[in-house]
Design an enzyme around this catalytic site. Structure first.
Site, PDB file in Angstrom:
ATOM      1  N   HIS A 142      49.841   6.682  64.954  1.00  0.00           N
ATOM      2  CA  HIS A 142      50.689   7.598  65.724  1.00  0.00           C
ATOM      3  C   HIS A 142      51.691   8.267  64.778  1.00  0.00           C
ATOM      4  O   HIS A 142      52.229   7.625  63.860  1.00  0.00           O
ATOM      5  CB  HIS A 142      51.420   6.843  66.841  1.00  0.00           C
ATOM      6  CG  HIS A 142      52.047   7.775  67.830  1.00  0.00           C
ATOM      7  ND1 HIS A 142      53.218   8.447  67.565  1.00  0.00           N
ATOM      8  CD2 HIS A 142      51.651   8.179  69.059  1.00  0.00           C
ATOM      9  CE1 HIS A 142      53.523   9.213  68.609  1.00  0.00           C
ATOM     10  NE2 HIS A 142      52.580   9.066  69.525  1.00  0.00           N
ATOM     11  N   SER A 202      52.790  16.837  74.997  1.00  0.00           N
ATOM     12  CA  SER A 202      53.357  17.507  76.177  1.00  0.00           C
ATOM     13  C   SER A 202      52.330  17.765  77.279  1.00  0.00           C
ATOM     14  O   SER A 202      52.383  18.806  77.951  1.00  0.00           O
ATOM     15  CB  SER A 202      54.080  18.793  75.770  1.00  0.00           C
ATOM     16  OG  SER A 202      55.185  18.475  74.949  1.00  0.00           O
ATOM     17  N   GLU A 245      54.692   9.043  65.076  1.00  0.00           N
ATOM     18  CA  GLU A 245      56.024   8.435  65.002  1.00  0.00           C
ATOM     19  C   GLU A 245      56.028   7.266  64.019  1.00  0.00           C
ATOM     20  O   GLU A 245      57.031   7.002  63.356  1.00  0.00           O
ATOM     21  CB  GLU A 245      56.495   8.021  66.408  1.00  0.00           C
ATOM     22  CG  GLU A 245      56.914   9.251  67.201  1.00  0.00           C
ATOM     23  CD  GLU A 245      56.833   9.111  68.704  1.00  0.00           C
ATOM     24  OE1 GLU A 245      56.663   7.991  69.222  1.00  0.00           O
ATOM     25  OE2 GLU A 245      56.926  10.161  69.382  1.00  0.00           O
ATOM     26  N   GLY A 265      56.503  15.486  72.804  1.00  0.00           N
ATOM     27  CA  GLY A 265      57.835  15.338  73.386  1.00  0.00           C
ATOM     28  C   GLY A 265      58.670  16.610  73.381  1.00  0.00           C
ATOM     29  O   GLY A 265      59.871  16.569  73.629  1.00  0.00           O
ATOM     30  N   GLU A 281      46.994  14.836  68.090  1.00  0.00           N
ATOM     31  CA  GLU A 281      48.334  15.082  68.625  1.00  0.00           C
ATOM     32  C   GLU A 281      49.159  15.912  67.645  1.00  0.00           C
ATOM     33  O   GLU A 281      49.735  15.355  66.694  1.00  0.00           O
ATOM     34  CB  GLU A 281      49.053  13.755  68.854  1.00  0.00           C
ATOM     35  CG  GLU A 281      48.339  12.815  69.798  1.00  0.00           C
ATOM     36  CD  GLU A 281      49.311  11.794  70.369  1.00  0.00           C
ATOM     37  OE1 GLU A 281      49.512  11.845  71.585  1.00  0.00           O
ATOM     38  OE2 GLU A 281      49.879  11.006  69.613  1.00  0.00           O
ATOM     39  N   ASN A 310      51.328   6.158  76.805  1.00  0.00           N
ATOM     40  CA  ASN A 310      52.052   5.474  75.731  1.00  0.00           C
ATOM     41  C   ASN A 310      53.532   5.432  76.101  1.00  0.00           C
ATOM     42  O   ASN A 310      54.206   6.457  76.079  1.00  0.00           O
ATOM     43  CB  ASN A 310      51.826   6.264  74.421  1.00  0.00           C
ATOM     44  CG  ASN A 310      52.652   5.721  73.268  1.00  0.00           C
ATOM     45  OD1 ASN A 310      53.223   4.632  73.347  1.00  0.00           O
ATOM     46  ND2 ASN A 310      52.699   6.483  72.175  1.00  0.00           N
ATOM     47  N   PHE A 311      54.009   4.229  76.445  1.00  0.00           N
ATOM     48  CA  PHE A 311      55.399   4.107  76.898  1.00  0.00           C
ATOM     49  C   PHE A 311      56.405   4.197  75.744  1.00  0.00           C
ATOM     50  O   PHE A 311      57.606   4.319  75.981  1.00  0.00           O
ATOM     51  CB  PHE A 311      55.624   2.763  77.611  1.00  0.00           C
ATOM     52  CG  PHE A 311      55.018   2.664  78.990  1.00  0.00           C
ATOM     53  CD1 PHE A 311      54.313   3.712  79.554  1.00  0.00           C
ATOM     54  CD2 PHE A 311      55.175   1.488  79.738  1.00  0.00           C
ATOM     55  CE1 PHE A 311      53.770   3.596  80.840  1.00  0.00           C
ATOM     56  CE2 PHE A 311      54.644   1.377  81.023  1.00  0.00           C
ATOM     57  CZ  PHE A 311      53.944   2.420  81.567  1.00  0.00           C
ATOM     58  N   LYS A 312      55.929   4.028  74.515  1.00  0.00           N
ATOM     59  CA  LYS A 312      56.821   4.008  73.338  1.00  0.00           C
ATOM     60  C   LYS A 312      57.921   2.954  73.545  1.00  0.00           C
ATOM     61  O   LYS A 312      57.613   1.859  73.998  1.00  0.00           O
ATOM     62  CB  LYS A 312      57.387   5.407  73.069  1.00  0.00           C
ATOM     63  CG  LYS A 312      56.277   6.446  72.981  1.00  0.00           C
ATOM     64  CD  LYS A 312      56.767   7.789  72.536  1.00  0.00           C
ATOM     65  CE  LYS A 312      55.620   8.783  72.577  1.00  0.00           C
ATOM     66  NZ  LYS A 312      55.996  10.095  72.036  1.00  0.00           N
TER      67      LYS A 312
HETATM   68  C1  PEP Z   1      52.658  10.912  72.277  1.00  0.00           C
HETATM   69  O1  PEP Z   1      53.619  10.692  71.550  1.00  0.00           O
HETATM   70  O2  PEP Z   1      51.615  10.232  72.155  1.00  0.00           O
HETATM   71  C2  PEP Z   1      52.762  12.007  73.231  1.00  0.00           C
HETATM   72  C3  PEP Z   1      51.679  12.668  73.499  1.00  0.00           C
HETATM   73  O3  PEP Z   1      54.000  12.284  73.761  1.00  0.00           O
HETATM   74  P1  PEP Z   1      54.358  13.430  74.866  1.00  0.00           P
HETATM   75  O4  PEP Z   1      53.298  13.380  75.925  1.00  0.00           O
HETATM   76  O5  PEP Z   1      55.703  13.018  75.367  1.00  0.00           O
HETATM   77  O6  PEP Z   1      54.352  14.725  74.147  1.00  0.00           O
END
Ligand code: PEP
Length: 231
Positions: free
Chosen positions: A88, A193, A90, A163, A157, A6-8
């Site tokens: 998600h 992470s 976010e 992050g 998640e 996921n590039f966000k």
């Molecule tokens: C995400 O936001 O889907 C995610 C898993 O981010 P990260 O790997 O940076 O924790």
């Protein structure tokens, strides 16, 4: 295993194409049973081809119409997009998407036959209340969701692991995935992470069917390190 990047709000159309060109060179050697997904930002969606699926991080549950700043099915169809991330944290936390709206999106994209990666996760405050509180919180995120839909995958998640560099422990992931598997008969990805140093341990958990990766997917080499990790 499923490996989803996921590039966000990172990468451009130009850098996404470069990334995909490099990815394609290596993916010909991947385990045929592994599935790879990339979720670039909307402006970087294009007609890419290769041994992976391109999905979108978000879209509005509409064919087309007056929804300023959003994209609907008409825009996704142009690029043959049939895969979407929904729920998600976010979007739930920063963009204020309610469970009701998330469920509405799920129902719409289900009706459109999309493959849905449905994200759920708890805050640190909930995690600190213990496993029962976590499960209760996570199960509430299935409210309004047709969990019998046969074209969706769950991504667990924990928000506090996204992050932050701090992944959930093997025990936490295992316990939570096992509890979720009693509720939904679908593949479950872990996200939070995930990186080169912990992929082998996380992937070795029986109830982990794949990973959803943010930060470590941004550089093609670190994403490939996950896909080709040594057991
Ligand atoms: C995400 O936001 O889907 C995610 C898993 O981010 P990260 O790997 O940076 O924790």
């Amino acid at each position: 295993m499923i490996y989803a990047g996921n590039f966000k709000t990172n990468h451009t159309r130009f850098s996404t194409r470069e990334y995909i060109n490099k990815l394609n060179l290596k993916l010909k050697d991947k385990n045929p049973e592994d599935k790879i997904y990339i979720f670039p930002p909307l402006t970087a969606i294009d007609n890419y081809s290769g041994n992976f699926t391109i999905g979108v991080q978000n879209a509005y549950p509409i064919q087309n119409g007056a929804f300023t700043g959003e994209v609907g099915i008409e825009q996704l169809d142009e690029f043959n997009i049939k895969t979407i991330l929904i729920g998600h944290s976010e979007r739930r936390e920063i963009l204020g998407e309610s469970q009701e709206f998330v469920a509405k999106k799920f129902a719409f994209f289900q009706k459109m036959g999309f493959e849905i990666i449905y994200c759920i996760g708890e805050s640190l405050e909930i995690r600190e209340q213990g496993e029962d509180a976590v499960i209760e919180y996570l199960l509430a995120q299935f409210e309004g969701i047709d969990t019998d839909y046969n074209n969706f995958v769950v991504a667990y998640e924990p928000i506090w692991a996204i992050g932050t560099g701090r992944s959930a422990t093997t025990k936490e992931i295992e316990q939570t995935h096992n509890a979720l598997k009693k509720r939904v008969n679908r593949p479950i990805l872990y996200g939070g992470s995930v990186k080169g140093e912990n992929i082998a341990e996380i992937a070795s958990i029986d109830s982990v069917d794949g990973v959803l990766v943010g930060g470590a997917s941004l550089k093609v080499d670190s994403f490939l390190e996950l896909v080709f990790h040594q057991k």
